[in-house]
Design a protein around this motif. Sequence first.
Motif, PDB file in Angstrom:
ATOM      1  N   ASN A 196     -33.432  -8.022  54.117  1.00  0.00           N
ATOM      2  CA  ASN A 196     -34.723  -8.402  53.533  1.00  0.00           C
ATOM      3  C   ASN A 196     -35.785  -8.557  54.618  1.00  0.00           C
ATOM      4  O   ASN A 196     -35.879  -9.608  55.257  1.00  0.00           O
ATOM      5  CB  ASN A 196     -34.569  -9.723  52.768  1.00  0.00           C
ATOM      6  N   PRO A 197     -36.627  -7.532  54.844  1.00  0.00           N
ATOM      7  CA  PRO A 197     -37.636  -7.612  55.908  1.00  0.00           C
ATOM      8  C   PRO A 197     -38.749  -8.614  55.599  1.00  0.00           C
ATOM      9  O   PRO A 197     -39.431  -9.074  56.524  1.00  0.00           O
ATOM     10  CB  PRO A 197     -38.186  -6.184  55.977  1.00  0.00           C
ATOM     11  N   PHE A 198     -38.922  -8.956  54.333  1.00  0.00           N
ATOM     12  CA  PHE A 198     -39.959  -9.930  53.983  1.00  0.00           C
ATOM     13  C   PHE A 198     -39.585 -11.327  54.473  1.00  0.00           C
ATOM     14  O   PHE A 198     -40.463 -12.157  54.724  1.00  0.00           O
ATOM     15  CB  PHE A 198     -40.191  -9.939  52.463  1.00  0.00           C
ATOM     16  N   ARG A 199     -38.288 -11.570  54.626  1.00  0.00           N
ATOM     17  CA  ARG A 199     -37.834 -12.868  55.129  1.00  0.00           C
ATOM     18  C   ARG A 199     -37.548 -12.838  56.627  1.00  0.00           C
ATOM     19  O   ARG A 199     -37.857 -13.786  57.352  1.00  0.00           O
ATOM     20  CB  ARG A 199     -36.587 -13.312  54.372  1.00  0.00           C
ATOM     21  N   TYR A 200     -36.948 -11.721  57.105  1.00  0.00           N
ATOM     22  CA  TYR A 200     -36.486 -11.691  58.494  1.00  0.00           C
ATOM     23  C   TYR A 200     -37.304 -10.778  59.406  1.00  0.00           C
ATOM     24  O   TYR A 200     -37.045 -10.712  60.604  1.00  0.00           O
ATOM     25  CB  TYR A 200     -35.010 -11.286  58.536  1.00  0.00           C
ATOM     26  N   GLY A 201     -38.285 -10.071  58.832  1.00  0.00           N
ATOM     27  CA  GLY A 201     -39.235  -9.322  59.638  1.00  0.00           C
ATOM     28  C   GLY A 201     -38.617  -8.341  60.615  1.00  0.00           C
ATOM     29  O   GLY A 201     -37.798  -7.495  60.242  1.00  0.00           O
ATOM     30  N   ILE A 202     -38.972  -8.455  61.890  1.00  0.00           N
ATOM     31  CA  ILE A 202     -38.544  -7.524  62.925  1.00  0.00           C
ATOM     32  C   ILE A 202     -37.028  -7.510  63.069  1.00  0.00           C
ATOM     33  O   ILE A 202     -36.431  -6.482  63.395  1.00  0.00           O
ATOM     34  CB  ILE A 202     -39.219  -7.872  64.278  1.00  0.00           C
ATOM     35  N   LEU A 203     -36.368  -8.636  62.809  1.00  0.00           N
ATOM     36  CA  LEU A 203     -34.912  -8.682  62.902  1.00  0.00           C
ATOM     37  C   LEU A 203     -34.280  -7.727  61.899  1.00  0.00           C
ATOM     38  O   LEU A 203     -33.316  -7.017  62.225  1.00  0.00           O
ATOM     39  CB  LEU A 203     -34.399 -10.105  62.676  1.00  0.00           C
ATOM     40  N   SER A 204     -34.800  -7.672  60.678  1.00  0.00           N
ATOM     41  CA  SER A 204     -34.276  -6.751  59.672  1.00  0.00           C
ATOM     42  C   SER A 204     -34.458  -5.307  60.123  1.00  0.00           C
ATOM     43  O   SER A 204     -33.550  -4.472  59.976  1.00  0.00           O
ATOM     44  CB  SER A 204     -34.985  -6.961  58.323  1.00  0.00           C
ATOM     45  N   PHE A 205     -35.622  -4.998  60.682  1.00  0.00           N
ATOM     46  CA  PHE A 205     -35.884  -3.652  61.181  1.00  0.00           C
ATOM     47  C   PHE A 205     -34.863  -3.267  62.252  1.00  0.00           C
ATOM     48  O   PHE A 205     -34.287  -2.174  62.222  1.00  0.00           O
ATOM     49  CB  PHE A 205     -37.307  -3.589  61.737  1.00  0.00           C
ATOM     50  N   GLN A 206     -34.622  -4.160  63.192  1.00  0.00           N
ATOM     51  CA  GLN A 206     -33.665  -3.875  64.259  1.00  0.00           C
ATOM     52  C   GLN A 206     -32.241  -3.746  63.715  1.00  0.00           C
ATOM     53  O   GLN A 206     -31.489  -2.847  64.105  1.00  0.00           O
ATOM     54  CB  GLN A 206     -33.717  -4.981  65.318  1.00  0.00           C
ATOM     55  N   TYR A 207     -31.878  -4.651  62.834  1.00  0.00           N
ATOM     56  CA  TYR A 207     -30.522  -4.668  62.279  1.00  0.00           C
ATOM     57  C   TYR A 207     -30.249  -3.392  61.483  1.00  0.00           C
ATOM     58  O   TYR A 207     -29.203  -2.748  61.656  1.00  0.00           O
ATOM     59  CB  TYR A 207     -30.361  -5.902  61.396  1.00  0.00           C
ATOM     60  N   ILE A 208     -31.171  -3.012  60.620  1.00  0.00           N
ATOM     61  CA  ILE A 208     -30.987  -1.806  59.807  1.00  0.00           C
ATOM     62  C   ILE A 208     -30.953  -0.561  60.687  1.00  0.00           C
ATOM     63  O   ILE A 208     -30.082   0.311  60.531  1.00  0.00           O
ATOM     64  CB  ILE A 208     -32.102  -1.692  58.745  1.00  0.00           C
ATOM     65  N   SER A 209     -31.880  -0.476  61.624  1.00  0.00           N
ATOM     66  CA  SER A 209     -32.006   0.727  62.447  1.00  0.00           C
ATOM     67  C   SER A 209     -30.858   0.881  63.432  1.00  0.00           C
ATOM     68  O   SER A 209     -30.330   1.985  63.617  1.00  0.00           O
ATOM     69  CB  SER A 209     -33.330   0.690  63.216  1.00  0.00           C
ATOM     70  N   HIS A 210     -30.478  -0.212  64.072  1.00  0.00           N
ATOM     71  CA  HIS A 210     -29.482  -0.139  65.146  1.00  0.00           C
ATOM     72  C   HIS A 210     -28.055  -0.207  64.625  1.00  0.00           C
ATOM     73  O   HIS A 210     -27.154   0.412  65.205  1.00  0.00           O
ATOM     74  CB  HIS A 210     -29.736  -1.278  66.145  1.00  0.00           C
ATOM     75  N   ARG A 211     -27.832  -0.929  63.547  1.00  0.00           N
ATOM     76  CA  ARG A 211     -26.465  -1.139  63.074  1.00  0.00           C
ATOM     77  C   ARG A 211     -26.157  -0.497  61.721  1.00  0.00           C
ATOM     78  O   ARG A 211     -25.243   0.305  61.590  1.00  0.00           O
ATOM     79  CB  ARG A 211     -26.170  -2.638  62.996  1.00  0.00           C
ATOM     80  N   VAL A 212     -26.928  -0.877  60.702  1.00  0.00           N
ATOM     81  CA  VAL A 212     -26.582  -0.477  59.338  1.00  0.00           C
ATOM     82  C   VAL A 212     -26.583   1.041  59.182  1.00  0.00           C
ATOM     83  O   VAL A 212     -25.641   1.632  58.631  1.00  0.00           O
ATOM     84  CB  VAL A 212     -27.537  -1.136  58.325  1.00  0.00           C
ATOM     85  N   MET A 213     -27.618   1.701  59.689  1.00  0.00           N
ATOM     86  CA  MET A 213     -27.693   3.158  59.533  1.00  0.00           C
ATOM     87  C   MET A 213     -26.572   3.859  60.298  1.00  0.00           C
ATOM     88  O   MET A 213     -26.058   4.889  59.863  1.00  0.00           O
ATOM     89  CB  MET A 213     -29.060   3.657  59.976  1.00  0.00           C
ATOM     90  N   ARG A 214     -26.164   3.291  61.422  1.00  0.00           N
ATOM     91  CA  ARG A 214     -25.090   3.895  62.214  1.00  0.00           C
ATOM     92  C   ARG A 214     -23.751   3.783  61.495  1.00  0.00           C
ATOM     93  O   ARG A 214     -22.848   4.592  61.714  1.00  0.00           O
ATOM     94  CB  ARG A 214     -25.021   3.223  63.589  1.00  0.00           C
ATOM     95  N   TRP A 215     -23.608   2.762  60.659  1.00  0.00           N
ATOM     96  CA  TRP A 215     -22.349   2.560  59.943  1.00  0.00           C
ATOM     97  C   TRP A 215     -22.366   3.134  58.527  1.00  0.00           C
ATOM     98  O   TRP A 215     -21.335   3.123  57.846  1.00  0.00           O
ATOM     99  CB  TRP A 215     -22.029   1.071  59.854  1.00  0.00           C
ATOM    100  N   THR A 216     -23.518   3.602  58.075  1.00  0.00           N
ATOM    101  CA  THR A 216     -23.587   4.065  56.683  1.00  0.00           C
ATOM    102  C   THR A 216     -24.236   5.444  56.557  1.00  0.00           C
ATOM    103  O   THR A 216     -23.544   6.455  56.439  1.00  0.00           O
ATOM    104  CB  THR A 216     -24.368   3.052  55.821  1.00  0.00           C
ATOM    105  N   LEU A 217     -25.557   5.512  56.589  1.00  0.00           N
ATOM    106  CA  LEU A 217     -26.267   6.747  56.256  1.00  0.00           C
ATOM    107  C   LEU A 217     -26.017   7.888  57.231  1.00  0.00           C
ATOM    108  O   LEU A 217     -25.857   9.038  56.820  1.00  0.00           O
ATOM    109  CB  LEU A 217     -27.770   6.470  56.146  1.00  0.00           C
ATOM    110  N   ALA A 218     -25.985   7.591  58.522  1.00  0.00           N
ATOM    111  CA  ALA A 218     -25.811   8.670  59.501  1.00  0.00           C
ATOM    112  C   ALA A 218     -24.478   9.395  59.334  1.00  0.00           C
ATOM    113  O   ALA A 218     -24.453  10.632  59.226  1.00  0.00           O
ATOM    114  CB  ALA A 218     -25.983   8.132  60.921  1.00  0.00           C
ATOM    115  N   PRO A 219     -23.353   8.682  59.282  1.00  0.00           N
ATOM    116  CA  PRO A 219     -22.086   9.400  59.064  1.00  0.00           C
ATOM    117  C   PRO A 219     -22.032  10.112  57.712  1.00  0.00           C
ATOM    118  O   PRO A 219     -21.440  11.186  57.597  1.00  0.00           O
ATOM    119  CB  PRO A 219     -21.034   8.276  59.123  1.00  0.00           C
TER     120      PRO A 219
END
Length: 392
Positions: free
Chosen positions: A281-304
């Motif tokens: 939720n970027p509305f609550r966690y702001g830049i942290l959500s951006f970093q988390y999604i970009s650096h971790r979540v996408m590497r474990w989900t969408l990219a593969p």
Amino acid sequence: MVGIISVIFWVGILVVGYTYVGYGIIIYILSKLRERTNVLSSAPDEQLPNVTLLIAAYNEADIIRKKIENTLELDYPENKLEIFFVTDGSTDQTPEIVKEYPAIQLFHSFERKGKIHAVNRVMKSVKTPIVIFCDANTDLNREAIKYIVRHYQDPTIGGVAGEKRILSKDKDNASGSGEGLYWKYESFLKKKDAEVYSIVGAAGELFSVRTELFEEPAENMIIEDFYLSMRITAKGYRFAYEPDAFAMETASASVKEEWKRKVRISAGGFQAMAKLSYLLNPFRYGILSFQYISHRVMRWTLAPLFLPIIFIANAWLAFYGVPFYQLTMVLQVLFYGLAFLGYLLRDKKIGIKGFFVPYYFAVMNLSVYFGLNRYLRGKQSVVWEKAKRATA
């Protein structure tokens, strides 16, 4: 139909390109725009905080003396440093060897319930304001603790991660070359993440937290170091990165050993993402959500997920005779051909460090599918046989 397939192809290219290259470029630019001006300085010895160094070891009799000697040589006042070794479940001479050193407090239980159970048990005995975790198969540089604790002068810092370094050889096999290059890039991303706001996930080889912020991860947590560090950032604290405090270890002995580790981490990644879903939720966690999604979540989900889709879509488009897509198809076949060649030569020592990159990339992404399968079936135990490391 061709139009739809081409859209799918380009969406996939954008997702994979952003995950592995684009985010690195963006976070680098953001770090330059948001350079922090505070200069860290080490306090004199009498003003340094009390610290506990906690090391979990399981059947490490062959290397434990080396680890103990490295630990006792760390440059930190003896009266301000508590050294805890926990050896739960060890069936070799590890506990007996640790007992030979009076400067070390040994915590041993005959039961083997996994690393996180052991750490949770011993954390109840930690009385210092800062606790540092590191692995038994790593060596720390002498100044590591001093470099880590200086970050805690900033009250917004909840934890500090050190740098993981893979000991490199002139000639390496697929595991050594791939893992070494991967961690160099990962260290770059961590450094830039911290400069912008916070790293997103500490590695268990070397990291620390404010003891008061430690919360016991569930004892079925697979990658507890990642989960714990993300929980602290979710509370509003930043997790700093200290590249001058580093843990050195050799690469996995073979790709088979690295595969075991990657699959386990992938299974743990899905488990952690499920428990940390609120961080999306970027509305609550702001830049942290951006970093988390970009650096971790996408590497474990969408990219593969998109890698095979890109290949199939490209083959479809190339079949229709479009020259550009025929060229990209040739490039893809060449890339995966190099990955297959890397597979055939995976245990050979090769001097060209980048030779095994296509193979390591393919293994890393394929392990996500196997990790997801283990997670969904509940087959990944927290009690696991550690990957064998290459000899130095």
